[in-house]
Write a protein that holds these residues in place. Structure first.
Motif, PDB file in Angstrom:
ATOM      1  N   GLY A 121      44.104  18.833 -35.023  1.00  0.00           N
ATOM      2  CA  GLY A 121      44.431  18.517 -33.640  1.00  0.00           C
ATOM      3  C   GLY A 121      43.354  18.623 -32.628  1.00  0.00           C
ATOM      4  O   GLY A 121      43.574  18.596 -31.407  1.00  0.00           O
ATOM      5  N   ILE A 122      42.381  19.186 -33.181  1.00  0.00           N
ATOM      6  CA  ILE A 122      41.050  19.503 -32.199  1.00  0.00           C
ATOM      7  C   ILE A 122      39.766  18.251 -32.444  1.00  0.00           C
ATOM      8  O   ILE A 122      39.521  18.181 -33.629  1.00  0.00           O
ATOM      9  N   ALA A 123      39.502  17.814 -31.606  1.00  0.00           N
ATOM     10  CA  ALA A 123      38.441  16.729 -31.643  1.00  0.00           C
ATOM     11  C   ALA A 123      37.293  17.035 -30.563  1.00  0.00           C
ATOM     12  O   ALA A 123      37.638  17.865 -29.447  1.00  0.00           O
ATOM     13  N   LEU A 124      36.127  16.554 -30.646  1.00  0.00           N
ATOM     14  CA  LEU A 124      35.212  16.571 -29.507  1.00  0.00           C
ATOM     15  C   LEU A 124      35.356  15.947 -28.329  1.00  0.00           C
ATOM     16  O   LEU A 124      36.092  14.906 -28.296  1.00  0.00           O
ATOM     17  N   ALA A 125      35.122  16.432 -27.283  1.00  0.00           N
ATOM     18  CA  ALA A 125      35.454  16.075 -25.938  1.00  0.00           C
ATOM     19  C   ALA A 125      34.702  14.752 -25.790  1.00  0.00           C
ATOM     20  O   ALA A 125      33.762  14.377 -26.442  1.00  0.00           O
ATOM     21  N   SER A 141      14.244  31.143 -28.687  1.00  0.00           N
ATOM     22  CA  SER A 141      15.904  30.796 -28.589  1.00  0.00           C
ATOM     23  C   SER A 141      15.975  29.382 -27.862  1.00  0.00           C
ATOM     24  O   SER A 141      15.402  29.209 -26.756  1.00  0.00           O
ATOM     25  N   ALA A 142      17.053  28.627 -28.458  1.00  0.00           N
ATOM     26  CA  ALA A 142      17.468  27.240 -27.922  1.00  0.00           C
ATOM     27  C   ALA A 142      18.983  27.405 -27.823  1.00  0.00           C
ATOM     28  O   ALA A 142      19.617  28.032 -29.007  1.00  0.00           O
ATOM     29  N   THR A 143      19.674  26.996 -27.023  1.00  0.00           N
ATOM     30  CA  THR A 143      21.051  26.834 -27.018  1.00  0.00           C
ATOM     31  C   THR A 143      21.806  25.474 -26.701  1.00  0.00           C
ATOM     32  O   THR A 143      21.212  24.602 -25.783  1.00  0.00           O
ATOM     33  N   THR A 144      22.746  25.157 -27.192  1.00  0.00           N
ATOM     34  CA  THR A 144      23.415  23.669 -26.963  1.00  0.00           C
ATOM     35  C   THR A 144      24.898  24.201 -27.137  1.00  0.00           C
ATOM     36  O   THR A 144      25.379  24.971 -27.977  1.00  0.00           O
ATOM     37  N   LEU A 145      25.558  23.438 -26.306  1.00  0.00           N
ATOM     38  CA  LEU A 145      27.159  23.924 -26.126  1.00  0.00           C
ATOM     39  C   LEU A 145      27.833  22.387 -26.276  1.00  0.00           C
ATOM     40  O   LEU A 145      27.773  21.498 -25.979  1.00  0.00           O
ATOM     41  N   PHE A 146      28.736  22.661 -27.617  1.00  0.00           N
ATOM     42  CA  PHE A 146      29.943  21.630 -27.692  1.00  0.00           C
ATOM     43  C   PHE A 146      31.310  21.903 -26.930  1.00  0.00           C
ATOM     44  O   PHE A 146      31.970  23.161 -26.977  1.00  0.00           O
ATOM     45  N   LEU A 147      31.700  20.878 -26.480  1.00  0.00           N
ATOM     46  CA  LEU A 147      33.151  20.982 -25.903  1.00  0.00           C
ATOM     47  C   LEU A 147      34.145  20.081 -26.667  1.00  0.00           C
ATOM     48  O   LEU A 147      33.936  19.158 -27.211  1.00  0.00           O
ATOM     49  N   PHE A 148      35.520  20.655 -26.625  1.00  0.00           N
ATOM     50  CA  PHE A 148      36.303  20.068 -27.586  1.00  0.00           C
ATOM     51  C   PHE A 148      37.779  19.760 -26.875  1.00  0.00           C
ATOM     52  O   PHE A 148      37.914  20.539 -25.817  1.00  0.00           O
ATOM     53  N   GLY A 149      38.556  18.970 -27.174  1.00  0.00           N
ATOM     54  CA  GLY A 149      39.808  18.753 -26.382  1.00  0.00           C
ATOM     55  C   GLY A 149      39.963  17.341 -25.739  1.00  0.00           C
ATOM     56  O   GLY A 149      39.057  16.807 -24.944  1.00  0.00           O
ATOM     57  N   GLU A 150      41.248  16.775 -25.715  1.00  0.00           N
ATOM     58  CA  GLU A 150      41.403  15.794 -24.804  1.00  0.00           C
ATOM     59  C   GLU A 150      41.305  16.034 -23.240  1.00  0.00           C
ATOM     60  O   GLU A 150      42.168  17.251 -23.081  1.00  0.00           O
ATOM     61  N   GLY A 151      40.982  15.140 -22.468  1.00  0.00           N
ATOM     62  CA  GLY A 151      41.009  15.435 -21.104  1.00  0.00           C
ATOM     63  C   GLY A 151      39.786  16.228 -20.725  1.00  0.00           C
ATOM     64  O   GLY A 151      39.670  16.643 -19.439  1.00  0.00           O
ATOM     65  N   ILE A 152      38.817  16.776 -21.752  1.00  0.00           N
ATOM     66  CA  ILE A 152      37.746  17.640 -21.162  1.00  0.00           C
ATOM     67  C   ILE A 152      36.752  16.600 -21.341  1.00  0.00           C
ATOM     68  O   ILE A 152      36.361  15.985 -22.255  1.00  0.00           O
ATOM     69  N   VAL A 153      36.060  16.433 -20.029  1.00  0.00           N
ATOM     70  CA  VAL A 153      34.905  15.223 -19.810  1.00  0.00           C
ATOM     71  C   VAL A 153      33.609  16.042 -19.700  1.00  0.00           C
ATOM     72  O   VAL A 153      33.929  16.877 -18.764  1.00  0.00           O
ATOM     73  N   THR A 154      32.744  15.620 -20.410  1.00  0.00           N
ATOM     74  CA  THR A 154      31.380  16.470 -20.024  1.00  0.00           C
ATOM     75  C   THR A 154      30.868  16.081 -18.649  1.00  0.00           C
ATOM     76  O   THR A 154      30.734  14.817 -18.177  1.00  0.00           O
ATOM     77  N   GLN A 155      30.392  17.026 -17.710  1.00  0.00           N
ATOM     78  CA  GLN A 155      30.200  16.817 -16.470  1.00  0.00           C
ATOM     79  C   GLN A 155      28.692  17.246 -16.320  1.00  0.00           C
ATOM     80  O   GLN A 155      28.042  18.194 -16.877  1.00  0.00           O
ATOM     81  N   GLN A 156      28.195  16.505 -15.203  1.00  0.00           N
ATOM     82  CA  GLN A 156      26.775  16.591 -14.794  1.00  0.00           C
ATOM     83  C   GLN A 156      26.604  17.815 -14.113  1.00  0.00           C
ATOM     84  O   GLN A 156      27.510  17.781 -12.990  1.00  0.00           O
ATOM     85  N   THR A 157      25.769  18.735 -14.056  1.00  0.00           N
ATOM     86  CA  THR A 157      25.770  19.848 -12.833  1.00  0.00           C
ATOM     87  C   THR A 157      25.397  19.155 -11.842  1.00  0.00           C
ATOM     88  O   THR A 157      24.358  18.417 -11.844  1.00  0.00           O
ATOM     89  N   PRO A 158      25.557  19.199 -10.376  1.00  0.00           N
ATOM     90  CA  PRO A 158      25.180  18.889  -9.211  1.00  0.00           C
ATOM     91  C   PRO A 158      23.708  19.374  -9.131  1.00  0.00           C
ATOM     92  O   PRO A 158      23.278  20.331  -9.465  1.00  0.00           O
ATOM     93  N   PHE A 159      22.858  18.402  -8.340  1.00  0.00           N
ATOM     94  CA  PHE A 159      21.580  18.592  -8.505  1.00  0.00           C
ATOM     95  C   PHE A 159      21.287  19.882  -7.801  1.00  0.00           C
ATOM     96  O   PHE A 159      20.250  20.488  -8.166  1.00  0.00           O
ATOM     97  N   LEU A 160      21.680  19.879  -6.528  1.00  0.00           N
ATOM     98  CA  LEU A 160      21.356  21.112  -5.956  1.00  0.00           C
ATOM     99  C   LEU A 160      21.671  22.516  -6.640  1.00  0.00           C
ATOM    100  O   LEU A 160      20.822  23.487  -6.270  1.00  0.00           O
ATOM    101  N   GLU A 161      22.835  22.354  -7.505  1.00  0.00           N
ATOM    102  CA  GLU A 161      23.259  23.892  -8.250  1.00  0.00           C
ATOM    103  C   GLU A 161      21.956  24.098  -9.328  1.00  0.00           C
ATOM    104  O   GLU A 161      21.416  25.192  -9.284  1.00  0.00           O
ATOM    105  N   THR A 162      21.370  22.789  -9.903  1.00  0.00           N
ATOM    106  CA  THR A 162      20.423  22.888 -10.770  1.00  0.00           C
ATOM    107  C   THR A 162      19.323  23.342 -10.179  1.00  0.00           C
ATOM    108  O   THR A 162      18.557  24.258 -10.541  1.00  0.00           O
ATOM    109  N   LEU A 163      19.141  22.727  -9.050  1.00  0.00           N
ATOM    110  CA  LEU A 163      17.642  22.978  -8.238  1.00  0.00           C
ATOM    111  C   LEU A 163      17.591  24.671  -7.880  1.00  0.00           C
ATOM    112  O   LEU A 163      16.495  25.256  -7.798  1.00  0.00           O
TER     113      LEU A 163
END
Length: 450
Positions: A121-125, A141-163
């Motif tokens: 019942g779990i799939a990649l978002a 070290s390097a990090t990568t994040l996987f998200l799972f589940g329906e209704g979860i959509v990968t969102q881009q971090t707002p530019f100002l927050e990244t800055l």
């Protein structure tokens, strides 16, 4: 009484410097060589790695990791596979969804989730890439994040927050550079020497902290002893090498060439005792702290605070104490300072000790920032230290501070647009442009110190 000729005194001094370094490095364990891995060329994709019986590569210092998380929380017992650069490895996510795989070298790797091991019942978002490429350099070290589940959509971090996050990291990195740059600027201001061995003084601080911690001392005590060791190396350098050369009337260019040779000698002596692998200081993987919309690791925040406090203390010493005023007088005019009753050699000796201690502390904080301790870590940021000193103004302590902060900000903010491997190039480009239009640097003026 037997007297030594000047060349004999210099030879004895060189032996003194090298002997001191050999003694303080005896406690640093050499890295163990990693075993050879089987050739995985017969596999067509990263997802075929499991059938080959891949290695759990826990012995490697370079690591790729991440967290598997769905709408209902962490996901455990999922297989993650990493392949690339002639290597294949796999790991299983833990109860908190975290996983980590050691890799033999830095570079680009393909990371994939074995979707057959996902709970029912779990799939990649939506928007999650599998497999994906992960590239890292100049860090262990390097990090990568996987998200799972329906209704979860990968969102881009707002530019100002990244800055804002990159700017905060850049400010922390700039203050870290400033610790070493201030010491280098003090030495240049009082002696006129461009010391290319300053990078090895940075390395020594981290290596000694690792050695003392490896001997069972608490990390706080290890850091204090490492900083003292850096000051001792500065003392031994001046007493054993630079003072005899000054009294011989050796020119600044020959002394600079000597510093290059000394840098190479120190670097490979450290490698001889420490080894070529990257090692970790205790607590190198600090937790992430959220400051409103931005986040920063606890180590980077601690580095920022410590660097700022130490730099303010150095500024107070230079501006408000007798030794600080004497240092500024020697930097402005050594002959006049000597005629006024100031012991010039004593002031220069104190500056070398202070420069060594600041470089050692900068090396320890740099090891936590990367994270990792290696025999050539000081060499990696030496040009950035020079860039900060030159950008702010040669011989000016506050110029070194301002220049280092600008370099740190540019290095980190540029990663928003540039590849990580190119971020240091931009900082050096800024230095070249400033030298073309303002050779004296941003705060360059007649007074060289303070």
């Amino acid at each position: 009484m037997i007297t030594l000729s000047t060349p004999a005194r210099i030879r004895r001094s060189l032996l003194l410097v090298l002997g001191f370094l050999s003694i303080v490095l005896l406690g640093a364990p050499a890295a163990q060589a990693s075993p050879e891995l089987p050739d995985p060329a017969q596999h067509s994709t990263v997802l075929q790695a499991r059938s080959a019986g891949t290695i759990q590569a826990s012995e490697f210092d370079n690591r790729i990791g991440g967290v598997l998380r769905g709408a209902d929380g962490p996901i455990a017992d999922v297989t993650v596979i990493v392949a690339g650069n002639g290597f294949e490895g796999e790991a299983t996510s833990g109860p908190n969804g975290a996983w980590s795989i050691g890799v033999p070298e830095q570079g680009t790797y393909e990371v994939a989730i074995d979707e057959e091991t996902l709970p029912e019942g779990i799939a990649l978002a939506e928007g999650q890439e599998n497999p994906r490429q992960v590239t890292f350099a100049n860090t262990s070290s390097a990090t990568t994040l996987f998200l799972f589940g329906e209704g979860i959509v990968t969102q881009q971090t707002p530019f100002l927050e990244t800055l804002a996050e990159r700017a905060l990291a850049g400010f922390s990195f700039g203050l870290l550079l400033a610790l070493s740059a201030v010491g280098l600027s003090l030495i240049f201001g009082t002696t006129g020497l461009t010391n290319f061995a300053h990078g090895e003084m940075v390395t020594l601080g981290a290596v000694l902290a690792f050695a003392f911690a490896g001997a069972g001392l608490p990390i706080a005590v290890a850091i204090i002893l490492a900083v003292i060791g850096g000051g001792l190396l500065g003392y031994v350098q001046d007493a054993g090498l630079w003072k005899p050369l000054r009294h011989r009337g050796t020119g600044l260019v020959p002394m600079m060439i000597v510093s290059i040779g000394l840098a190479l000698a120190l670097r490979y002596i450290i490698q001889l005792f420490f080894g070529g692998a990257t090692q970790q200081l205790p607590g190198s993987q600090g937790e992430i702290i959220d400051l409103g919309a931005i986040s920063i690791s606890r180590n980077n925040l601690t580095s920022l605070v410590v660097s700022l406090v130490v730099i303010l203390l150095v500024a107070f010493l230079l501006l408000r104490t007798r030794i600080g005023k004497a240092t500024r007088a020697v930097a402005d005019n050594p002959a006049l300072a000597a005629a006024s009753g100031i012991d010039v050699d004593r002031v220069i000796r104190i500056v070398w000790v202070m420069g060594g201690m600041l470089a050692a502390l900068g090396g320890i904080l740099w090891a936590y920032y990367r994270p990792g301790v290696s025999y050539n870590m000081g060499q990696q940021i030496l040009l950035l230290i020079f860039a900060g000193v030159t950008l702010g103004g040669l011989g000016t302590v506050f110029g070194a501070l301002v220049g280092s902060i600008i370099v740190g900000l540019f290095v980190e903010i540029s990663t928003i647009w540039l590849e990580a491997d190119l971020k240091y190039v931009g900082a050096l480009l800024i230095m070249i442009l400033v030298l073309l239009f303002r050779p004296q640097g941003i705060l360059g003026r007649r007074e060289r110190i303070g």
